[in-house]
Scaffold this motif. Structure first.
Motif: not given
Length: 277
Positions: A89-98, A142-157
């Motif tokens: 994965p580009l980013v693992d479950a611990e937030g580490n980037v490939d 960046i998208a993979a990081y939030y996907a790995a965390r299961g984040a639900q987002l409504d907007a990007v600032v």
């Protein structure tokens, strides 16, 4: 072949015929131009919209373009990326980037010595965004990081000004809107503002009061985390409007300047792709 960015030859072929189904980008990027009709093709089989068994399925352009073999752009409302079989994965479950992806990002950021004054090594991200792979890969990470965390987002600032670059590409990737924070006097409707300190003085950021509704889940994006003053003010500003700050994301971090420690000390999640001493 570069494992993170690959454009297949035109015309796209059905995977069963040995083709990758990749859509070349326009000739403005130095690649072959698209023909007048570009919808009559199959996407990669890992895309959710793939029409199995149909040789004439009409697939929208953003469903046909993917990053092989590392990951494919999913044709879902979240537009998250997923690794291909056998790829890390580009980013693992611990937030580490490939490591391979991180090294590639570092290689596209130019180190400029003695700028803006002697003794400082300036990390220039313009060389990163000038390269289509650089902008694409960093957005995916960046998208993979939030996907790995299961984040639900409504907007990007996006924070002015370079935060607008990744704010826009990330918002498009996630299928959400982009809210911009601008310097004082730049926004036309009713705003609220927040002052913050700089080494040479102070500045203000503003946000339209009707851009954020209470409970809206947002991530704030900027290019660089240094002392953390700008981002801390940005977080305070959107929280004042009732936003739920899921996290903050940066391309690069200068941890020695204390920004990460400052934000994390305030309970703010911080993600950066690379860090420099």
């Amino acid at each position: 072949m570069n494992p993170y960015f690959y454009h297949g030859a035109w015309p796209p072929q059905h995977p069963s015929a040995g083709g990758h189904g990749a859509m070349p980008m326009p000739s403005v990027l130095g690649l072959p131009p698209m023909p007048p009709v570009f919808g009559m093709a199959h996407s990669h089989p890992s895309l959710a919209s793939h029409a199995a068994g149909s040789s004439n399925a009409v697939t929208p352009l953003h469903h046909m373009y993917y990053h092989g073999p590392c990951q494919a752009l999913m044709a879902s409302s979240s537009k998250q990326t997923v690794p291909a079989a056998g790829e890390p994965p580009l980013v693992d479950a611990e937030g580490n980037v490939d490591k391979v992806a991180k090294a590639k990002v570092v290689s596209m950021i130019k180190a400029v010595p003695d700028f803006p004054k002697p003794g400082i090594v300036f990390r220039d991200i313009t060389t990163l965004v000038e390269h289509p792979e650089g902008l694409d890969l960093t957005t995916d990470i960046i998208a993979a990081y939030y996907a790995a965390r299961g984040a639900q987002l409504d907007a990007v600032v996006g924070c002015e000004a370079r935060g607008f670059i990744w704010g826009a590409t990330l918002a498009r990737q996630l299928g959400v809107g982009l809210i911009v924070l601008r310097k004082k006097g730049k926004l036309p409707r009713e705003t609220i503002s927040r002052d913050y300190s700089l080494e040479y003085g102070s500045a203000s950021l503003e946000c339209h009061v009707d851009s954020i509704t209470p409970g809206m889940r947002v991530v704030l994006v900027d290019d660089l985390l240094a002392t953390g003053g700008t981002m801390a003010a940005s977080v305070a500003l959107v929280r004042e409007l009732g936003a739920d700050v899921v996290g903050t994301a940066f391309i690069s971090d200068l941890p020695a300047l204390g920004g990460r420690a400052k934000l994390e000390g305030d309970g703010i999640d911080v993600f950066s792709i690379v860090a420099f001493d």
